[in-house]
Design a protein around this motif. Sequence first.
Motif, short mmCIF file in Angstrom:
data_model
loop_
_atom_site.label_atom_id
_atom_site.label_comp_id
_atom_site.label_asym_id
_atom_site.label_seq_id
_atom_site.Cartn_x
_atom_site.Cartn_y
_atom_site.Cartn_z
N ARG A 136 0.92 -1.22 0.15
CA ARG A 136 -0.15 0.08 0.01
C ARG A 136 1.09 1.34 -0.18
O ARG A 136 2.04 1.12 0.59
N ILE A 159 -0.07 3.11 10.83
CA ILE A 159 -0.45 2.30 9.75
C ILE A 159 -1.63 1.62 10.55
O ILE A 159 -1.84 1.55 11.73
N LYS A 160 -2.51 0.78 9.82
CA LYS A 160 -3.65 -0.01 10.33
C LYS A 160 -3.67 -1.23 10.28
O LYS A 160 -3.10 -1.83 9.17
N ASP A 163 -5.67 -2.41 7.07
CA ASP A 163 -5.05 -2.25 5.63
C ASP A 163 -4.23 -3.26 5.28
O ASP A 163 -3.89 -3.50 4.05
N TYR A 164 -3.65 -4.01 6.16
CA TYR A 164 -2.62 -5.14 5.76
C TYR A 164 -3.01 -6.43 6.09
O TYR A 164 -2.31 -7.29 6.11
N ASP A 180 -6.85 -0.72 15.93
CA ASP A 180 -6.38 -0.86 14.70
C ASP A 180 -5.42 -0.20 14.52
O ASP A 180 -4.49 -0.65 13.65
#
Length: 195
Positions: A136, A159-160, A163-164, A180
Amino acid sequence: MLLWLCLVAAGDRYVIDASVGRFTAKVGTGGLLSSFGHPHTVALRDYSGEADLPEGRLEGATLRLGIRADSAAEIGDAFSKAEREQIDRDVHAKVLEATKHPRIDFQGTAVSAKPLGEEKYQVQIDGQLTLHGVTRPLSIQAVVRVRDGLLTARGQFSIKHGDYGLERLSAAAGLVKASDEIVLSFDLQGRFLKH
């Protein structure tokens, strides 16, 4: 854990010294019983790397950052030694799935370097982060100083998990759960390497 920090271009080269730096990830708690949970602080301990500055400049340099996922270690004071060891196992096996995804990689370009005084610069690095098999876009802000043969870079970014595709650790039948957001902080130092 191996962390590579490389600003790749022809120019001055600095070798990152992990013995005088730090890289950590902090995760808060959520869920119905979040007030009973403890935030996590995970150190990324075993890293190395280098930085190349084109013609001694920060702007325009490219960055490659690589981390071995299996050496993240809980260092939070709220946990006993046995609890920290269990958290480490869970982070490696459940969250990062380190045997399946052994590396975390970032590649980007320093798109700006604004002077802050005292040979310090606010540097923005735009690129892509590959974590847990997912890539990302990511932008990192760092305060960078180059002086007397030393390069230092300090900053943080977030980051979250979602998202990964990272699992959020939980306790008390899911009533306490990791938040998160993951906040990563770094304080790196590199020494000039003569060509």
